[in-house]
Scaffold this active site. Structure first.
Site, mmCIF file in Angstrom:
data_model
loop_
_atom_site.group_PDB
_atom_site.id
_atom_site.type_symbol
_atom_site.label_atom_id
_atom_site.label_comp_id
_atom_site.label_asym_id
_atom_site.label_seq_id
_atom_site.Cartn_x
_atom_site.Cartn_y
_atom_site.Cartn_z
ATOM 1 N NE ARG A 234 12.908 -5.619 42.438
ATOM 2 C CZ ARG A 234 12.906 -6.635 43.316
ATOM 3 N NH1 ARG A 234 13.776 -6.673 44.299
ATOM 4 N NH2 ARG A 234 12.043 -7.621 43.181
ATOM 5 C CD GLU A 263 19.649 -6.990 40.437
ATOM 6 O OE1 GLU A 263 19.974 -6.046 41.182
ATOM 7 O OE2 GLU A 263 18.938 -7.938 40.808
ATOM 8 C CG HIS A 281 18.790 -9.169 43.956
ATOM 9 N ND1 HIS A 281 18.052 -8.584 42.969
ATOM 10 C CD2 HIS A 281 17.921 -9.400 44.974
ATOM 11 C CE1 HIS A 281 16.791 -8.477 43.353
ATOM 12 N NE2 HIS A 281 16.688 -8.971 44.580
HETATM 13 C C1 8YV Z 1 14.860 -12.472 45.257
HETATM 14 C C2 8YV Z 1 13.521 -10.273 45.427
HETATM 15 O O1 8YV Z 1 16.218 -12.217 45.397
HETATM 16 O O2 8YV Z 1 11.848 -10.515 47.023
HETATM 17 C C3 8YV Z 1 12.243 -9.895 46.055
HETATM 18 O O3 8YV Z 1 11.623 -8.965 45.560
HETATM 19 O O4 8YV Z 1 14.027 -9.619 44.581
HETATM 20 C C4 8YV Z 1 14.188 -11.445 45.955
HETATM 21 O O5 8YV Z 1 13.790 -11.938 47.145
HETATM 22 C C5 8YV Z 1 14.604 -12.897 43.902
HETATM 23 O O6 8YV Z 1 13.306 -12.861 43.480
HETATM 24 C C6 8YV Z 1 15.201 -14.270 43.751
HETATM 25 O O7 8YV Z 1 15.394 -14.518 42.481
#
Ligand code: 8YV
Length: 315
Positions: A234, A263, A281
């Site tokens: 993150r 983002e 992402h």
């Molecule tokens: C996804 C994510 O890109 O797993 C996570 O924490 O941030 C991701 O896998 C996201 O949730 C898809 O919208």
């Protein structure tokens, strides 16, 4: 039996929309023009929230749903869900661990390779005629056999390490404690010391208030002008201002980033840099993984409303 009402915070792929709508009475928050008015109107009916990792559910949203019982996150990261607000009302939260681990690790490795070997610039070199006009592409840095640091040796960090071993890399890691499963890897608890001995530093920590800016000025300086920072966790784990300053001044060699503060609108200073690889992402962004994530989001909601144990509970 009447379908439980759920609030859908963001869009999902088409293949998830149909089964979600079959099983639940879905209120599409992301399509509402006046979000506040929408929440006021549908909030009292909502018993579940289906959200995405990066979108989460904040306190205002949770409080607008007085009958909320469960939040199902499409993602392993649940840092965007206000857990204290959930705990206050015994609201359950689930995420999608495991199903995405390998794809996220794969992308981290790919980012290291692409950036270290300068593959984006190399393709431009071919496509814009530079190869024919100017000759050989500038030499880049090797990956195999070099030193890698992994900040956070959880499921994803462990899979990154497994892959790095295939490149004969010398691997060390930081975490809150040494991990019994970290065979052949040195444990270095201090992230600055880890960065100091690393050519490549992977950030694979679950984000929380405690890990905010764990990669700060000191870690970045320790990684140094020859080092590369790879973030597949993150944005909040990194002090972005310190990162930008170090990349601009070349105190840090380069970065490969899949996540950004604010983002999808990222700081435009990133776009002006020639020593970054930027990804939208997308570490879990394969058809296979996203299908498994969508299924798990629904399975957790269904389990809850059927009175069965949650498959992958956070709280
Ligand atoms: C996804 C994510 O890109 O797993 C996570 O924490 O941030 C991701 O896998 C996201 O949730 C898809 O919208």
């Amino acid at each position: 039996m009447a379908k439980p009402h759920i609030l859908q915070v963001g869009p999902y792929p088409q293949w998830d929309e149909e089964p979600l709508n079959d099983a639940f009475q879905v209120h599409r928050y992301f399509e509402a023009e006046d979000k506040h008015a929408f929440l006021t109107q549908v909030g009292p009916q909502v018993r579940g929230i289906a959200t995405r990792g990066e979108l989460g559910a904040n306190r205002a949203m949770i409080e607008a749903c007085p009958n909320l019982e469960v939040i199902s996150v499409y993602g392993v990261g649940y840092d965007a869900v206000d857990l204290p607000a959930c705990r206050e009302r015994s609201i359950r939260v689930t995420n999608t661990p495991d199903v995405l681990t390998n794809d996220v690790a794969d992308l981290g490795i790919a980012m290291m390779l692409v950036q270290s070997r300068g593959m984006i610039g190399a393709e431009t070199w071919v496509k814009d005629g530079s190869w024919a006009a100017k000759g050989l592409y500038p030499l880049k840095r090797r990956v195999w056999g070099r030193k890698a640091g992994i900040l956070g040796l959880g499921r994803i960090g462990f899979e990154v390490a497994k892959r790095l071993k295939g490149f004969d890399m010398d691997i060390a890691y930081s975490d809150v404690s040494a991990k019994p499963y970290a065979e052949g890897m040195e444990f270095i608890s201090d992230p600055v010391a880890l960065a100091q001995r690393s050519d490549f530093l992977f950030v694979t920590l679950a984000a929380s208030a405690e890990t905010r800016h764990i990669v700060g000025k000191d870690v970045i300086a320790a990684l140094g002008p020859e080092g590369m920072l790879i973030n597949i966790s993150r944005a909040s784990n990194i002090d972005e201002e310190a990162l930008l300053e170090a990349l601009e001044s070349r105190k840090l060699g380069s970065a490969a980033l899949d996540v950004f503060e604010g983002e999808p609108k990222l700081n435009p200073r990133f776009l002006a840099l020639d020593n970054v690889l930027l990804q939208p992402h997308h570490a879990s962004g394969t058809v296979e993984t996203r299908k498994a994530m969508g299924q798990l989001v629904r399975d957790n909601l269904t389990a809850h409303f059927d009175g069965r144990a949650l498959l992958t509970p956070v709280i």
